[in-house]
Design an enzyme around this catalytic site. Structure first.
Site, PDB file in Angstrom:
ATOM      1  N   LYS A 195      -9.030  -4.837   7.527  1.00 42.20           N
ATOM      2  CA  LYS A 195      -8.002  -5.667   8.156  1.00 42.20           C
ATOM      3  C   LYS A 195      -8.599  -6.792   9.005  1.00 42.20           C
ATOM      4  CE  LYS A 195      -4.587  -3.303   6.422  1.00 42.20           C
ATOM      5  NZ  LYS A 195      -5.285  -2.238   5.693  1.00 42.20           N
TER       6      LYS A 195
ATOM      7  N   ASP B 134       6.398  -3.553   8.568  1.00 41.40           N
ATOM      8  CA  ASP B 134       5.036  -3.205   8.165  1.00 41.40           C
ATOM      9  C   ASP B 134       4.214  -4.479   8.255  1.00 41.40           C
ATOM     10  OD1 ASP B 134       2.641  -2.688   6.852  1.00 41.40           O
ATOM     11  OD2 ASP B 134       3.554  -1.344   5.383  1.00 41.40           O
TER      12      ASP B 134
ATOM     13  N   ARG C 207       4.557  16.031  24.048  1.00 44.31           N
ATOM     14  CA  ARG C 207       4.637  16.051  25.515  1.00 44.31           C
ATOM     15  C   ARG C 207       5.594  14.963  26.007  1.00 44.31           C
ATOM     16  NH1 ARG C 207      -1.125  16.571  24.468  1.00 44.31           N
ATOM     17  NH2 ARG C 207      -1.803  18.673  25.045  1.00 44.31           N
TER      18      ARG C 207
ATOM     19  N   HIS D 141      -0.782  -6.244   7.366  1.00 38.66           N
ATOM     20  CA  HIS D 141      -1.536  -7.413   6.896  1.00 38.66           C
ATOM     21  C   HIS D 141      -1.392  -8.611   7.839  1.00 38.66           C
ATOM     22  CE1 HIS D 141      -1.366  -6.276   2.287  1.00 38.66           C
ATOM     23  NE2 HIS D 141      -2.079  -5.424   3.013  1.00 38.66           N
TER      24      HIS D 141
ATOM     25  N   PHE E   6       0.846  -1.192   0.000  1.00 43.61           N
ATOM     26  CA  PHE E   6       0.000   0.000   0.000  1.00 43.61           C
ATOM     27  C   PHE E   6       0.884   1.246   0.000  1.00 43.61           C
ATOM     28  CE2 PHE E   6      -2.657   3.177   2.344  1.00 43.61           C
ATOM     29  CZ  PHE E   6      -3.569   3.376   1.322  1.00 43.61           C
TER      30      PHE E   6
ATOM     31  N   GLN F 152      -7.625  -0.578   9.980  1.00 40.95           N
ATOM     32  CA  GLN F 152      -8.569  -0.073   8.979  1.00 40.95           C
ATOM     33  C   GLN F 152      -9.615  -1.156   8.689  1.00 40.95           C
ATOM     34  OE1 GLN F 152      -8.389  -1.309   5.605  1.00 40.95           O
ATOM     35  NE2 GLN F 152      -9.865   0.090   4.694  1.00 40.95           N
TER      36      GLN F 152
ATOM     37  N   TYR G 203       0.730  21.517  28.981  1.00 39.88           N
ATOM     38  CA  TYR G 203       1.116  22.489  27.959  1.00 39.88           C
ATOM     39  C   TYR G 203       2.629  22.622  27.816  1.00 39.88           C
ATOM     40  CZ  TYR G 203      -3.749  23.701  27.384  1.00 39.88           C
ATOM     41  OH  TYR G 203      -5.093  23.641  27.111  1.00 39.88           O
TER      42      TYR G 203
ATOM     43  N   ARG H 172      -3.574  10.217  18.930  1.00 35.40           N
ATOM     44  CA  ARG H 172      -4.113   9.243  19.874  1.00 35.40           C
ATOM     45  C   ARG H 172      -5.385   8.590  19.325  1.00 35.40           C
ATOM     46  NH1 ARG H 172      -3.281  13.935  23.026  1.00 35.40           N
ATOM     47  NH2 ARG H 172      -5.542  14.233  23.103  1.00 35.40           N
TER      48      ARG H 172
END
Length: 411
Positions: A197, A168, A226, A171, A97, A194, A233, A243
């Site tokens: 999958k 990767d 962070r 799959h 992909f 996704q 902050y 996230r």
């Protein structure tokens, strides 16, 4: 009508649908409602994502798991966390992909495409070795369709040249290589959740690693730069909010409860179907190496020989679909032939051109990839592998029927 192909008006081998995807039920509903009613919809306040990270990492024999918004972001975060950027080259296969290579561009590094093995469709370790330059910083092997790449050879090359390996495994949920789950063999591994999958929540991803420093870098990047223990902050490095949300985490936890049973079913059916199809002239299932101790079968991948059947892959797939089995042609364009790479349409990510002024992806050539992409590659979706033994027999019978009556398809 049994002697006549369905595309020519005969009776199809199969009229019943194969298993649908995704599979879901009361468990997903219960967890989603629980997350909804809790009012804690973000990872920072809720428990679903954190629980899933721990479960998924432990299963894949990784010390750390960090869930993010998608697999593409997971690759990019892993690259940046490893210090890969301007002037660096990252070796990738062209049969994958887009995100495997585009994430490299977004890290301001340069993708270098090397060929795959014709038999496995996975990256060729010898091609990796030949492509290494003083600028090479990392390798991204893809476990295509869920078949583990040759990780011993890849890790040996990486050690020799001090390279980072980012698997990767988008799959390859639950796949294993010599008894080790993929995704934690290299320095990092990434998975996608996704909707297509084997484990999914619509959109999502995760980064696995056993390296504390890399885990900390990934955490910071995915959480707006962070650092643990500092104020909300306080931002120490470039990052973003990558996230995963609690609703996705809830779905993943419910999906995970049934994952192992599904993985075993895919494995059993994949082995059986391979045995059936290997008997048919002109059909070559993806070669499963001895090192593969579990294939994820996100795709059941095979090669179709048009010379044996006397027709093109497109005609074969049309005939097969008429028999009730829908196949796909797979990645029909090698990544270096995508307009993005041929035109170097990299937007604001200009380091690739600046550090490699002679770069020309139009000159790239990976013959094995081109053979599979342009001529021979055929996929069956993983949902087929969740069927019964009779379903596998129907797939094999349909392909056998097309072969036996191939003269009906013309030249």
């Amino acid at each position: 009508m049994a002697d006549k192909l369905a595309i020519q008006g005969g009776s199809p081998v199969r009229t019943e649908p194969f298993p649908a995807w995704p599979i879901f039920g009361e468990d997903e509903e219960r967890r989603l409602i629980q997350a909804l009613r809790s009012g804690n919809w973000g990872k920072q306040q809720g428990e679903e994502v954190t629980q899933f990270e721990q479960r998924f990492a432990e299963y894949h024999q990784a010390k750390h798991g960090l869930a993010v918004v998608n697999g593409t972001a997971a690759i990019r975060i892993a690259l940046v966390a490893a210090g890969i950027g301007t002037g660096n080259e990252v070796i990738v296969p062209p049969s994958t992909f887009l995100a495997t290579a585009s994430a490299v561009v977004e890290a301001n590094a340069t993708p270098v495409f090397v060929d795959i093995e014709l038999e496995t469709s996975n990256i060729d370790p010898e091609a990796i070795r030949l492509a290494i330059t003083p600028r090479t910083k990392a390798i991204i092997p893809v476990h295509l369709g869920g078949l583990p790449a040759n990780m011993d050879a890849i890790m040996k090359i990486a050690r020799e040249h001090d390279l980072i390996v980012i698997e990767d495994a988008c799959h390859a949920h639950g796949a294993s290589y010599k008894g080790r789950r993929v995704g934690a063999i290299g320095q990092m591994g990434v998975f996608s959740f996704q909707s297509s999958k084997n484990l999914n929540c619509g959109e999502g991803g995760i980064i696995l690693t056993n390296d504390d420093e890399l885990a900390g870098n990934c955490w910071s990047i995915h959480n707006c730069g962070r650092r643990p223990g500092f104020a909300w902050y306080d931002h120490f490095t470039i990052g973003g909010n990558y996230r995963l949300g609690e609703f996705q985490g809830a779905v993943l936890n419910a999906q995970w409860d049934r994952f192992e049973s599904q993985a075993e079913t895919r494995e059993t059916n994949g082995v059986y179907l391979t045995e059936r199809l290997a008997r048919i002239p002109g059909i070559t299932p993806q070669a499963r190496t001895a090192d593969c101790t579990r294939h994820a079968y996100h795709l059941f991948s095979l090669r179709f020989d048009p010379d044996v059947f006397g027709v093109s892959r497109e005609v074969f797939l049309e005939a097969l679909a008429a028999e009730g089995v829908t196949g796909l042609a797979g990645y029909v364009i090698p990544l270096y032939r995508q307009p993005l790479f041929e035109n170097q349409a990299f937007g604001p990510y200009t380091a690739c051109q600046a550090t490699h002024p002679d770069l020309n992806y139009r000159q790239a050539s990976c013959p094995n990839c081109e053979t599979i992409s342009n001529i021979q590659g055929v996929w069956l979706e993983h949902r087929y592998m969740l069927g019964s033994r009779a379903d596998m027999d129907d797939i094999a019978t349909a392909i056998e029927k097309v072969y036996d009556h191939r003269e009906q398809l013309g030249g």
